[in-house]
Design an enzyme around this catalytic site. Structure first.
Site, short mmCIF file in Angstrom:
data_model
loop_
_atom_site.label_atom_id
_atom_site.label_comp_id
_atom_site.label_asym_id
_atom_site.label_seq_id
_atom_site.Cartn_x
_atom_site.Cartn_y
_atom_site.Cartn_z
N GLY A 1 35.23 32.73 62.48
CA GLY A 1 35.23 31.28 62.67
C GLY A 1 35.11 30.52 61.36
O GLY A 1 35.76 29.51 61.18
N PHE A 2 34.25 31.00 60.47
CA PHE A 2 34.04 30.36 59.15
C PHE A 2 33.63 28.90 59.27
O PHE A 2 33.84 28.12 58.33
CB PHE A 2 35.31 30.48 58.29
N ILE B 1 29.71 36.48 65.68
CA ILE B 1 31.02 36.01 65.22
C ILE B 1 31.65 37.02 64.27
O ILE B 1 32.56 36.69 63.52
CB ILE B 1 30.92 34.61 64.60
N GLY B 2 31.14 38.26 64.33
CA GLY B 2 31.68 39.30 63.46
C GLY B 2 30.69 39.68 62.39
O GLY B 2 30.99 40.50 61.51
N THR B 3 29.50 39.10 62.47
CA THR B 3 28.52 39.26 61.39
C THR B 3 27.51 40.36 61.64
O THR B 3 26.80 40.76 60.72
CB THR B 3 27.77 37.93 61.21
N GLU C 1 26.68 33.00 53.93
CA GLU C 1 27.48 32.05 53.17
C GLU C 1 27.28 32.13 51.65
O GLU C 1 28.15 31.76 50.88
CB GLU C 1 27.17 30.63 53.66
N LEU D 1 18.04 43.08 56.91
CA LEU D 1 17.75 43.86 58.12
C LEU D 1 18.67 45.05 58.26
O LEU D 1 18.28 46.10 58.77
CB LEU D 1 17.84 42.97 59.37
N ASN D 2 19.92 44.88 57.81
CA ASN D 2 20.88 45.97 57.90
C ASN D 2 21.78 45.90 56.67
O ASN D 2 22.65 45.05 56.57
CB ASN D 2 21.70 45.83 59.19
N GLY E 1 18.89 34.82 55.17
CA GLY E 1 20.25 34.46 55.60
C GLY E 1 21.23 34.77 54.49
O GLY E 1 20.98 34.44 53.33
MO1 MOS Z 1 29.24 28.39 58.86
S1 MOS Z 1 30.37 26.90 57.98
O1 MOS Z 1 27.85 27.42 59.13
O2 MOS Z 1 30.05 28.75 60.27
#
Ligand code: MOS
Length: 737
Positions: free
Chosen positions: A231-232, A458-460, A698, A623-624, A695
């Site tokens: 999604g990005f 979302i693929g993460t 990004e 975590l991974n 996190g």
């Molecule tokens: Mo990211 S731009 O917060 O999906």
């Protein structure tokens, strides 16, 4: 907050493969457009061919007479839609709301037909006449930045008096999210309930906003997003096609599928806006910053207020007594911009870290040394201590892994065969965020467990991370854990955005698991149960068994036996987590890192390649490391796209994004991928949550384009202040191999 006392700590920090990997690679995972429901029909938007003006008439007669056509909606006949008062949406005007056109491609009609091809043919047959005015899609250059974001001291005077000054303007283009999975929605209305299979990064927000816009109760709207082909940020908030699918499904009483085209993605599903950033740095001769001014423009659409917050990281990044960050938002006839991976900090750090490199050259100082010299001991913008900042170690460790000490500082000094090598570096940062989350855990008599949350993967790696968290408190192996995500029927969870999902769900997942374990322990300590007479506090769950906490020799009793003996099929626990606002009042919490890049410039063929990357990230507890490294590697490849390839071009006459396809809008591919060396520092940020995760989705993109351009300067002597770098920027370079 104390550091975690996990019952099975090895479940955290181990490089587990994704538990959703097999269903993805075998094709069993169903993405939104894979859902086909009985009687389903297809929706197709009709896109405006002007960017500014109004619709004078819409003739649907021909379209309506075509085979299979069910309905043609437009502003004259569309069922009511309302504006959402709460929740997040970047294009607030409901689709087909009036006759005004404010960007090229805006949906002016919506055709529903029995097949995709029929809908497409009929959409082409809708005749729209316009009263067109000339659009303005020109990149804004006027420096009108009236809004102050952060200020300290007197930056303008300090700059005027500074012995060394950098004064430069950087710009980043419109970039369009090109997830390989197209935007899609399958809407189905039945028994007063609307179900949307929707390619979204946030099912809960999608439900809340769409329910408001349809005038429905949230209990009557269900949104499902089990798998996302990335999604990005482009799929964070609702876009008009989902609303049109929902309206048509309710109106027709039939399931409606909408998959928008790649071209539509370029105008009606968000983009990263154009930014123009004026950086002024003042420094002493020995390299101390005396002032930073970061004045930026974030281009907006005509109606909406999305702002690319380029200055977000600037106040905390370096120590300086004088600073001013301010912004302006010029409006153009383009679709609504939206968040794109690392919104704000990614373009912002391109400018700031390029300017820092320019300052290092002006000072004849090593760029790492310049950054170390200006490392702050607290967040001077918020006036708060850092919870955990180890940027200096990222810089030092990165330099070591890269071999920075072998760098020959002069422009064009490093050669390999007929190529010139350039070495550049940049720092990076991304703020920590958390969103409210709820998680439900059940432990079952058959030895399996479930963990449920209406966040999405979302693929993460979210499926895998949740299983790990449950395992960390129970010792139940990952292959016996079922993870349920991406459905608003589950306990409400966060959007998958802002690099915040993992940190948000950690406290809720651990708390839910502990409560479920506690429920099992209660059964185990009942009269006639194996631990009758023991206090619940004396017991722990390890390796899937309940056992005495302080007696490592106690083999324990399998939970399955305890539950079975009690006649219970499962025990449950629910956990909640907040936004972490208390921690943020006391600390500045953010992830940091450093990128080191080698480029090769082959002047004879004007070929520029990123050859080698070393990145070190200080992201708290990872975590991974396998899914974590994958996030950073993906961001680095995306960063090559940002530096060298990605740019949405608008036709200045029509206002159309003209390279709206994957042949003309270039994204980095495997062929562009360099050798990548990613490592993580391991400093758990226990202010933020008990396992110390911050996190990492990004941060890998922040600063990366600057590191590439700093390397390009080192190779060629050309300073690129306008992304992406183009061949014509470099062919005149003084340095020729
Ligand atoms: Mo990211 S731009 O917060 O999906």
């Amino acid at each position: 907050m104390a550091q975690a006392q996990l019952a099975n700590p090895e479940a955290i920090g181990s490089p587990y493969a994704r538990i959703d990997g097999p269903v993805k690679v075998s094709g069993a995972a169903r993405y939104t457009a894979d859902f086909n429901l009985p009687g389903m029909v297809y929706g197709m938007p009709v896109c405006a061919t002007i960017a500014h003006g109004r619709v004078v008439s819409i003739n649907t007669a021909r379209a309506q007479s075509m085979p299979g056509v069910r309905v043609v909606l437009h502003h004259g006949n569309r069922p009511p839609l309302y504006r959402a008062a709460g929740g997040s949406i970047d294009e607030r005007r409901p689709p087909l709301d009036d006759d005004q056109v404010r960007y090229y491609g805006q949906y002016v009609a919506f055709v529903v037909a029995d097949t995709y091809e029929q809908a497409q043919a009929a959409a082409n047959a809708v005749e729209v006449t316009y009263d067109a005015q000339s659009p303005d899609v020109s990149p804004p250059a006027e420096e009108d930045t009236p809004n102050t974001e952060s200020t300290r001291g007197d930056a303008a005077s300090a700059f005027a008096q500074a012995p060394v000054r950098i004064d430069a303007v950087y710009s980043t283009p419109v970039e369009t999210h090109n997830s390989i999975e197209l935007h899609a929605c399958v809407a189905h209305y039945d028994d007063d309930t609307l179900t949307l299979y929707d390619a979204t990064q946030g099912v809960v927000n999608q439900r809340d906003v769409i329910a408001q816009m349809l005038g429905m109760g949230i209990e009557n709207v269900r949104v499902i997003s089990h798998y996302l082909g990335s999604g990005f940020g482009g799929k964070l908030w609702p876009w008009p096609h989902s609303l049109l699918a929902a309206v048509a499904a309710r109106m027709l009483g039939l399931p409606v599928k909408v998959v928008i085209s790649r071209a539509m993605t370029f105008h009606s599903a968000g983009h990263r806006p154009y930014t123009r950033q004026h950086l002024r740095l003042g420094a002493t001769q020995d390299g101390r910053l005396v002032s930073i001014q970061h004045h930026y423009l974030s281009q907006a659409s005509i109606r909406d207020d999305y702002r690319e917050g380029c200055g977000e990281p600037t106040p905390r990044m370096y120590s300086t007594p004088n600073l001013s960050v301010c912004w302006g938002m010029p409006r153009r006839h383009v679709g609504a911009p939206t968040s794109m991976r690392g919104p704000g900090a990614v373009p912002g750090m391109y400018a700031l870290e390029s300017a820092m490199d320019e300052l290092a050259w002006a000072l004849k100082m090593d760029p790492i040394e310049l950054r170390l010299k200006n490392e702050p001991d607290h967040d001077e913008g918020k006036n708060l201590p850092f919870s955990s900042r180890h940027l200096h170690e990222c810089l030092e460790q990165g330099a070591e892994r890269f071999g920075w000490h072998r760098r020959q500082a002069e422009v064009g000094a490093m050669r390999q065969g007929d190529e010139v090598l350039g070495w550049g570096m940049a720092a990076c940062t991304w703020p920590a965020m958390r969103m409210p989350s709820e998680v439900r855990v059940t432990l079952h008599a058959d030895g399996t467990a479930r963990i449920l949350c209406a966040t999405q993967d979302i693929g993460t790696g979210t499926y895998t991370i949740l299983a790990q968290l449950l395992s960390a408190e129970t010792g139940i192996p990952l292959d016996r854990i079922e993870v349920g995500l991406g459905d608003t029927r589950l306990p409400p969870g966060p959007v998958s955005g802002g690099s915040a999902a993992t940190a948000s769900i950690v406290p809720a997942a651990l708390s839910a698991t502990r409560k479920a374990v506690r429920a099992a322990i209660k059964l185990a300590t009942k009269k006639d149960a194996p631990y009758a007479g023991k206090s619940a506090d004396d017991l722990v769950m390890r390796d899937g068994r309940l056992a005495l906490k302080h007696d490592q020799n106690d083999p324990g009793v399998p939970v399955t036996e305890i539950l079975t003996a009690s006649g219970v099929v499962s025990v449950a626990g629910e956990g909640q987590a907040d936004t972490g606002a208390d921690a943020k009042k006391k600390y500045s919490i953010a992830t940091y890192g450093a990128h080191f890049v080698e480029v090769a410039w082959h002047a004879a063929t004007a070929r520029l390649r990123v050859k080698r990357v070393v990145t070190v990230i200080d992201g708290g507890r990872i975590l991974n490391p396998r899914t974590g490294r994958n996030q950073i590697e993906g961001a680095i490849i995306m960063g090559i796209g940002m530096a060298m390839l990605e740019q949405t071009h608008y036709d200045h006459r029509s206002g159309a994004p003209v390279n709206s396809n994957l042949a003309d809008y270039l994204v980095a591919t495997h062929a562009d991928a360099p050798q990548i060396d990613v490592s993580f520092l391991d400093y758990p940020d226990v202010v933020w949550n008990e396992v110390g995760a911050r996190g990492i989705g990004e941060i890998g993109l922040a600063g990366f384009a600057a590191a590439v351009m700093n390397a390009v300067y080192h190779a060629t002597g050309v300073r690129v202040r306008e992304l992406p770098v183009k061949i014509e920027d470099l062919i005149g370079a003084a340095v020729q191999a």
